[in-house]
Design a protein around this motif. Sequence first.
Motif, mmCIF file in Angstrom:
data_model
loop_
_atom_site.group_PDB
_atom_site.id
_atom_site.type_symbol
_atom_site.label_atom_id
_atom_site.label_comp_id
_atom_site.label_asym_id
_atom_site.label_seq_id
_atom_site.Cartn_x
_atom_site.Cartn_y
_atom_site.Cartn_z
ATOM 1 N N ALA A 94 0.952 -1.231 -0.020
ATOM 2 C CA ALA A 94 0.158 -0.051 0.082
ATOM 3 C C ALA A 94 0.932 1.190 0.129
ATOM 4 C CB ALA A 94 -0.878 -0.044 1.175
ATOM 5 N N LEU A 95 1.849 1.232 0.711
ATOM 6 C CA LEU A 95 2.733 2.570 0.882
ATOM 7 C C LEU A 95 3.550 2.582 -0.515
ATOM 8 C CD1 LEU A 95 4.238 1.766 4.360
ATOM 9 C CD2 LEU A 95 2.555 3.553 3.672
ATOM 10 N N SER A 96 3.848 1.617 -1.110
ATOM 11 C CA SER A 96 4.427 1.606 -2.356
ATOM 12 C C SER A 96 3.524 2.143 -3.656
ATOM 13 C CB SER A 96 4.960 0.390 -2.901
ATOM 14 O OG SER A 96 5.873 -0.175 -1.997
ATOM 15 N N ALA A 97 2.214 2.093 -3.430
ATOM 16 C CA ALA A 97 1.102 2.512 -4.261
ATOM 17 C C ALA A 97 1.058 3.903 -3.808
ATOM 18 C CB ALA A 97 0.002 1.786 -4.074
ATOM 19 N N GLY A 98 1.478 4.631 -2.764
ATOM 20 C CA GLY A 98 1.343 6.026 -2.823
ATOM 21 C C GLY A 98 0.492 6.362 -1.562
ATOM 22 N N ILE A 99 -0.119 5.537 -1.040
ATOM 23 C CA ILE A 99 -1.067 5.496 0.279
ATOM 24 C C ILE A 99 -0.184 5.989 1.244
ATOM 25 C CG2 ILE A 99 -2.520 4.322 1.874
ATOM 26 C CD1 ILE A 99 -3.247 2.575 -0.399
ATOM 27 N N GLY A 176 21.456 0.655 5.395
ATOM 28 C CA GLY A 176 22.480 0.993 4.568
ATOM 29 C C GLY A 176 22.615 0.233 3.466
ATOM 30 N N ALA A 177 22.045 -1.248 3.495
ATOM 31 C CA ALA A 177 21.948 -2.389 2.738
ATOM 32 C C ALA A 177 20.828 -2.100 1.859
ATOM 33 C CB ALA A 177 21.752 -3.659 3.317
ATOM 34 N N SER A 178 19.719 -1.329 2.233
ATOM 35 C CA SER A 178 18.676 -0.960 1.276
ATOM 36 C C SER A 178 18.544 0.289 0.464
ATOM 37 C CB SER A 178 17.393 -1.256 1.977
ATOM 38 O OG SER A 178 17.267 -2.432 2.648
ATOM 39 N N VAL A 179 19.306 1.359 1.162
ATOM 40 C CA VAL A 179 19.169 2.779 0.513
ATOM 41 C C VAL A 179 20.578 3.117 0.305
ATOM 42 C CG1 VAL A 179 17.101 3.148 1.553
ATOM 43 C CG2 VAL A 179 19.210 3.823 2.741
ATOM 44 N N GLY A 180 20.539 4.323 -0.708
ATOM 45 C CA GLY A 180 21.791 4.853 -0.946
ATOM 46 C C GLY A 180 22.223 6.046 -0.350
ATOM 47 N N TYR A 181 21.418 6.472 0.650
ATOM 48 C CA TYR A 181 21.331 7.827 1.240
ATOM 49 C C TYR A 181 22.751 7.873 2.155
ATOM 50 C CZ TYR A 181 16.446 8.116 0.007
ATOM 51 O OH TYR A 181 15.307 8.185 -0.615
ATOM 52 N N SER A 182 23.268 9.117 2.300
ATOM 53 C CA SER A 182 24.343 9.084 3.281
ATOM 54 C C SER A 182 23.983 8.989 4.941
ATOM 55 C CB SER A 182 24.992 10.364 3.133
ATOM 56 O OG SER A 182 25.888 10.657 4.169
ATOM 57 N N ILE A 203 15.814 13.169 9.697
ATOM 58 C CA ILE A 203 16.263 12.650 10.940
ATOM 59 C C ILE A 203 15.286 11.592 11.598
ATOM 60 C CG2 ILE A 203 16.633 13.197 13.247
ATOM 61 C CD1 ILE A 203 17.225 16.055 12.197
ATOM 62 N N VAL A 204 15.814 10.551 11.775
ATOM 63 C CA VAL A 204 14.835 9.290 12.067
ATOM 64 C C VAL A 204 15.202 9.038 13.829
ATOM 65 C CG1 VAL A 204 14.424 6.733 11.847
ATOM 66 C CG2 VAL A 204 15.039 8.123 10.237
ATOM 67 N N ILE A 205 14.188 9.347 14.633
ATOM 68 C CA ILE A 205 14.156 9.142 16.168
ATOM 69 C C ILE A 205 13.844 8.288 16.599
ATOM 70 C CG2 ILE A 205 13.950 10.344 18.273
ATOM 71 C CD1 ILE A 205 13.728 13.322 16.547
ATOM 72 N N GLU A 206 14.572 7.444 17.464
ATOM 73 C CA GLU A 206 14.151 5.985 18.234
ATOM 74 C C GLU A 206 13.258 6.583 19.303
ATOM 75 O OE1 GLU A 206 15.518 1.979 20.383
ATOM 76 O OE2 GLU A 206 16.714 3.883 20.340
ATOM 77 N N LEU A 207 11.989 6.321 19.660
ATOM 78 C CA LEU A 207 11.416 6.429 20.666
ATOM 79 C C LEU A 207 11.200 5.343 21.813
ATOM 80 C CD1 LEU A 207 8.362 8.629 19.429
ATOM 81 C CD2 LEU A 207 10.621 9.161 20.315
ATOM 82 N N LEU A 266 10.632 1.522 6.540
ATOM 83 C CA LEU A 266 11.645 2.899 6.980
ATOM 84 C C LEU A 266 11.956 3.365 5.524
ATOM 85 C CD1 LEU A 266 12.532 5.129 8.792
ATOM 86 C CD2 LEU A 266 14.666 3.483 9.331
ATOM 87 N N ALA A 267 12.489 2.762 4.823
ATOM 88 C CA ALA A 267 13.213 2.891 3.317
ATOM 89 C C ALA A 267 11.982 3.643 2.348
ATOM 90 C CB ALA A 267 13.708 1.903 2.809
ATOM 91 N N LEU A 268 10.871 3.190 2.371
ATOM 92 C CA LEU A 268 9.760 3.686 1.874
ATOM 93 C C LEU A 268 9.279 4.854 2.372
ATOM 94 C CD1 LEU A 268 7.239 0.843 0.860
ATOM 95 C CD2 LEU A 268 8.187 2.656 -0.674
ATOM 96 N N ARG A 269 9.241 5.144 3.642
ATOM 97 C CA ARG A 269 8.701 6.354 4.095
ATOM 98 C C ARG A 269 9.740 7.456 4.184
ATOM 99 N NH1 ARG A 269 4.013 5.753 7.368
ATOM 100 N NH2 ARG A 269 3.643 3.788 7.768
ATOM 101 N N ILE A 270 11.111 7.090 4.181
ATOM 102 C CA ILE A 270 12.144 8.176 3.804
ATOM 103 C C ILE A 270 12.076 8.752 2.362
ATOM 104 C CG2 ILE A 270 14.570 8.473 3.863
ATOM 105 C CD1 ILE A 270 14.933 6.547 6.114
#
Length: 467
Positions: A94-99, A176-182, A203-207, A266-270
Amino acid sequence: MQGTILVIDGVSTNRIVLKVQLTAACFQVLQADSLSAAMALMKDNRPDLVLTAMSLPDGDAADVKRALDRMQHGTGVPVIALSANNDRGTRIMALSAGIDEVLPQPVDDMILQARIRSLLRMRMQEDDLHLREDGVAAFVMAPKDAVGGQISQSDASVALVCHDLQTAHKWKARLGASVGYSLRAYNVDAIQDLMRTPVPDVIVIELNEQSAGMALRLLADLRARISTRDSVVIAVPNPADAGIAAEALDRGAHDVLHCGFQVDELALRINTQLQHQHRAEMIRNNLRDGYRAAMRDPMTGLYNRRYARPFLEQVTQDAQCAGSNFAVMVADLDHFKHINDAHGHPVGDAVLIEAARRLQAELRGCDLLARIGGEEFMLVLPNLRRDEVTTMANRLCRAINAAPFVVKGCATPLDVTISIGAIVGGQGERQLSSEELFTAADRALYEAKNAGRNQAVIKGLPQSAAA
């Protein structure tokens, strides 16, 4: 009402329950039992958000998203899908479809309300940007396309902020194995490091249970600071906690992984949030370019009349408050029509550009030089004593006539002169409007022209300034 929400579900009981929840939160609720019924309803109604069951009698949530994108007033409307199957595969699809979000049924009212508030805030911010962009486009050329273009993963940086550095590095290795971001790893108390330029794009924050309070305060702090307010903030309750997820959204998080840390989600949401950020930045750039085009002369790069008049109004007010003087000058290149007639408009344009450069070089940072039409310029000079006005007028005349203009397309250098009319206002003078000041300076300009050109006349002073 806080907004209009369209609920699409083939099960009447589900629609009733959702309507009760949403109406209690002061939302207006529209209902449809199928995709086709929803699209018919959308012809006369524009919802602020769509809340749909994952499966419908004549389609699914992805079909709803595609149908909205095809409608003129449906593009960009946030979509939340409710799924009876709370599995990762369904969410990813669903997230991949733009939802925008996928929540399990029965839906937790706390996280649903927080997610709706978050998405509506983002929607209102985007609408506000588009309204400003449309306003600029009404009086300047159409802006560049703000929808096209994709951000490269190599161009973006992501900070992973966790309760302890060991967890942050673990997340970095897995992501890092899934995305090419720094990717950069931080401890939750490393706010000074996060503020250093260049700040992260995301900025990804763990709660987690030990540091949720500190992390939530950090989240709110990041959203409030100028340096990081445009960074995307994604909260990750770890372990999953609907209450903490809802609070993170209400404190300004752009997105939240309410099911805890999962690499592919997380990769999709980023990626989705970066695309939102990229489009918003393009619109802001268009706005800056549009306002600049509306206030600048495209040939010389100087401000135009539209900007100069309000600037003069402000200077007159400031002078009255401070008890200081200021000068308004109107300058006109002498015999400019002859240059155009004898050498052509391209040469005339080059002369205007060079004249603007020479005049600007003589001014202070607080002074304004504007091209107000043809070969005519307007200057506003704050905090200038009466004797300094004469000195400045002489300098401006000499800046033009001291050296011939060497212009491409003209075989010989051109001798160019300028005439200037000035009025001194401020302390001890009757307060004049900007229009009166401009008219007085323009009248002084005609005196300079009639006196033989290549000179300045300063009204209110006993003598003229000859260049």
